[in-house]
Design a protein around this motif. Structure first.
Motif, PDB file in Angstrom:
ATOM      1  N   ASN A  32     -33.121  10.997  -7.210  1.00 43.94           N
ATOM      2  CA  ASN A  32     -32.920  12.456  -7.536  1.00 43.94           C
ATOM      3  C   ASN A  32     -31.412  12.638  -7.458  1.00 43.94           C
ATOM      4  N   GLY A  33     -30.828  11.453  -6.683  1.00 38.23           N
ATOM      5  CA  GLY A  33     -29.324  11.534  -6.400  1.00 38.23           C
ATOM      6  C   GLY A  33     -29.094  12.307  -5.151  1.00 38.23           C
ATOM      7  N   GLU A  34     -30.169  12.563  -4.146  1.00 39.93           N
ATOM      8  CA  GLU A  34     -29.702  13.303  -3.124  1.00 39.93           C
ATOM      9  C   GLU A  34     -29.991  12.256  -1.934  1.00 39.93           C
ATOM     10  N   ARG A  45     -39.268  14.494  -4.986  1.00 38.45           N
ATOM     11  CA  ARG A  45     -38.640  13.898  -3.793  1.00 38.45           C
ATOM     12  C   ARG A  45     -39.148  12.378  -3.754  1.00 38.45           C
ATOM     13  N   TYR A  85     -23.786  13.121  -6.019  1.00 33.04           N
ATOM     14  CA  TYR A  85     -22.790  13.105  -7.256  1.00 33.04           C
ATOM     15  C   TYR A  85     -22.564  11.789  -7.731  1.00 33.04           C
ATOM     16  N   GLU A  98     -26.185  16.291  -1.970  1.00 35.11           N
ATOM     17  CA  GLU A  98     -26.039  15.710  -3.259  1.00 35.11           C
ATOM     18  C   GLU A  98     -24.963  14.600  -3.384  1.00 35.11           C
ATOM     19  N   THR A 138     -31.220  12.743   2.151  1.00 29.37           N
ATOM     20  CA  THR A 138     -31.871  13.602   3.153  1.00 29.37           C
ATOM     21  C   THR A 138     -32.014  13.237   4.446  1.00 29.37           C
ATOM     22  N   THR A 149     -30.333  18.417   2.755  1.00 32.07           N
ATOM     23  CA  THR A 149     -30.197  17.284   1.586  1.00 32.07           C
ATOM     24  C   THR A 149     -28.815  17.632   1.011  1.00 32.07           C
ATOM     25  N   CYS A 207     -25.135   3.981  -6.107  1.00 31.03           N
ATOM     26  CA  CYS A 207     -25.209   4.875  -7.125  1.00 31.03           C
ATOM     27  C   CYS A 207     -25.374   4.443  -8.436  1.00 31.03           C
TER      28      CYS A 207
END
Length: 625
Positions: A79-81, A61, A99, A97, A83, A95, A119
């Motif tokens: 990590n693409g998340e 994380r 994408y 995602e 939170t 959390t 992103c």
């Protein structure tokens, strides 16, 4: 003050990790910062900059960006998340995602209704902020390169996105890209070398300010999409930007460790038109300044050298006051060392492990070495399911019970004298008395039967506006001593259920100004069994014994360091003697504890060479694939 045999420990080499991101909430005056190990820290700037909450890091994380939405805190990482955090229970709430591959940046509109994330796959993704969660809404026009930085226009209708070699302006309602602003590579730069727009700010007059890897701060007209002015501030990277709420001041952090201030003022006397003018350069860091926040009165910065620096702006505060003092915060505002007084053991708390050491024997002539034997094998019992998480742990004096502070200011009691640990009870405050935004962070045991046998609420200490930083219960008088973030000291009788006479006298007379002007909190309180009138406490740089049998220092009384006081003639020492016996000959003091044999344990963090543990100032541009 008395003489003590001293165990001086100087190898607790605790080192916090680098600061990667920062977000300031001007409404609550809370600063959130994220470190390289994924840990989050929240500082209350309204309460003497106290570090009131810490959320431990987790493997995988890594936080790249932070964002406040009201009193809710969000983060995004590679990590693409995304939170959201539970600031009551000090853990991630959920959390989501995104994408879109690694997330480089996160930003919310000023209305607090939408989150935007940038992103790796070239999309700006919009999420609707609901009461309990966030929900994906849509993507803006997809771009060919990764989105590195984002900033909303205050109206919430436009978004500026920093990318490789360019800035894109999006219509937030239609999702269409309306402008493309090409960023220069800089004089003498290779044409094949991309320029990274690390940070961007969108102002209310549609001015866009960008900071990039070519060392430039650029001013753009967001309406026409044209470049207005370029300021070369470093040979390396401009990594972070932050603007004041009134948009009159802007700061840029560089990989040289400098922070450069720009102000929106007239460049010449008598001129009416204003422009962005470079006014100051601050050098308070040795390496990359990765994160910045601009408060009403100060610039807050952090980066690779792990320090959180609060630099007051002297045109916003009164000079030669406590508010105008530079602050550097490196160590946590809580104790990381525990001492088993009878067994002579020390427990060192690191972010990812614990170390247990046994004290060596004192030769009676001063400092003693520590035994070289490292205790690495411990038998740990299985904990009951009721004890899922805890903010603080504390054992009863006879080690038969474990007390763990949990959510809603409750305390879980666990029995330890069984073959396995057994849940006994949960101590809960009266209805309406718990602070849901601030969990119990301090625990202390006593020999009173009220918490160990009766398992019920005995009394409630009057609420004080500043957060307690350390508390302790006197083993013989059963008086509770509490020290707060604003440096105030209170003594409360748990038997009489009221403040003691000494405490009332202290509050009536007031603490000495030099005590109140200290900028590091007290992290530990203890007592001297051989002299009940002695209260032992310390912060990061100072060790103090308060002798309650002596008069309190008057406002004009010299607040002498003990080493200075001992150099005076005896008649002068008697004249200047008062209750506060202070010794300041320490650096990074982590623990002071009195053992049962009346010897003193002093644990200091060694002066670590931060320069040798960090990479060169040039930021390596390594991107996730």
């Amino acid at each position: 003050m008395g003489e003590f045999k001293v165990h001086r420990v100087r190898f607790f080499d605790y080192m916090p990790t680098a600061i990667r991101a920062m977000a300031f909430n001007s409404r609550t005056e809370r600063l959130a910062l994220a470190r390289a190990d994924g840990a989050l820290e929240i500082f209350n700037f309204a309460d003497n900059y106290f570090q009131e909450k810490v959320i431990p890091g987790q493997d995988g994380r890594a936080v790249e960006a932070l964002c406040w939405v009201g009193q809710r805190l969000f983060s995004a990482g590679l990590n693409g998340e995304i939170t959201e955090y539970d600031l009551e229970n000090l853990r991630p709430r959920y959390t989501v995602e995104a994408y879109g591959g690694p997330i480089w940046t996160i930003s919310s509109n000023s209305q607090g209704t939408l989150l935007a994330v940038g992103c790796e796959d070239g999309t700006v993704k919009m999420f609707e902020i609901l009461e309990e969660r966030i929900q994906f809404q849509r993507n803006l026009d997809r771009q060919k390169g990764r989105i590195i930085s984002l900033s909303w226009h205050p109206s919430g209708t436009l978004i500026a996105a920093g990318m490789m070699d360019m800035i894109r302006i999006f219509d937030a309602e239609t999702g269409r890209a309306t402008h493309r602003l090409l960023v220069e590579r800089g004089v003498g730069a290779s044409k094949s070398k991309e320029v990274v727009v690390w940070s961007i700010v969108f102002l209310s007059d549609h001015t866009i300010v960008s900071g990039d890897s070519a060392g430039k701060v650029q001013i753009w007209d967001g309406v026409t999409g044209t470049l207005v002015r370029t300021q070369l501030v470093t040979k390396w990277d401009v990594l972070a930007l932050s603007v004041s709420n009134d948009e009159s001041s802007l700061v840029a952090g560089t990989s040289e460790g400098t922070v450069v201030q720009f102000q929106f003022i007239s460049s010449t006397v008598g001129q009416q038109d204003k422009e962005w003018v470079r006014t100051r350069t601050f050098k308070n860091h040795s390496h990359d300044v990765r994160a910045l926040a601009h408060t009403e009165t100060a610039v807050v910065s952090g980066g690779m050298d792990t320090q959180l620096v609060v630099r007051p702006l002297l045109d916003k505060v009164e000079k030669n006051t406590q508010e105008s003092a530079l602050r550097k915060m490196t160590l946590p505002h809580r104790s990381l060392v525990c001492c088993a007084k009878k067994a002579g053991l020390l427990l060192f708390q690191f972010p990812d492990h614990l170390e247990l050491w046994r004290l060596g024997e004192s030769d009676g002539h001063g400092d003693s070495p520590l035994s070289v034997s490292f205790l690495f094998s411990l038998q740990v019992s299985k904990l009951p399911k009721d004890l899922r998480s805890a903010h603080q742990l504390c054992f009863s004096p006879d080690s038969s019970k474990l007390f763990a502070s949990s959510s809603h200011s409750s305390v879980i009691v666990v029995a330890l004298n069984q073959p396995e640990c057994k849940y006994l009870h949960t101590l809960k405050p009266k209805s309406g008395e718990s602070d849901s935004t601030f969990p119990s962070q301090e625990l202390n045991n006593s020999k009173l039967p009220m918490s160990c046998v009766c398992l019920q609420l005995h009394c409630t200490v009057p609420v004080y506006s500043s957060c307690p930083t350390a508390i302790a219960i006197h083993p013989t008088t059963s008086n509770l001593v509490a020290v707060h973030a604003d440096q105030q000291i209170f003594e409360f009788s748990l038997v009489q259920k009221e403040y003691t006479e000494w405490s009332r006298k202290l509050q009536k007379q007031g603490l000495h100004s030099l005590w109140l002007e200290r900028d590091t909190p007290i992290t530990h309180v203890a007592f001297n069994p051989q002299n009940p009138a002695h209260i032992i406490l310390h912060d990061t740089f100072m060790f103090c014994i308060i002798d309650q049998s002596l008069p309190l220092p008057e406002a004009k009384t010299p607040f002498y360091n003990q080493m200075t006081l001992r150099s005076l003639p005896e008649p002068q020492r008697i004249i200047h003697s008062h209750a506060f016996k202070i010794c300041k000959n320490f650096q990074h003091l982590m623990c002071v504890s009195l053992l049962e044999d009346h010897s003193l344990v002093v644990v200091e963090r060694p002066l670590l060479n931060i320069m040798s543990q960090l990479p060169a100032p040039v930021r390596q541009k390594k991107f996730a694939t």
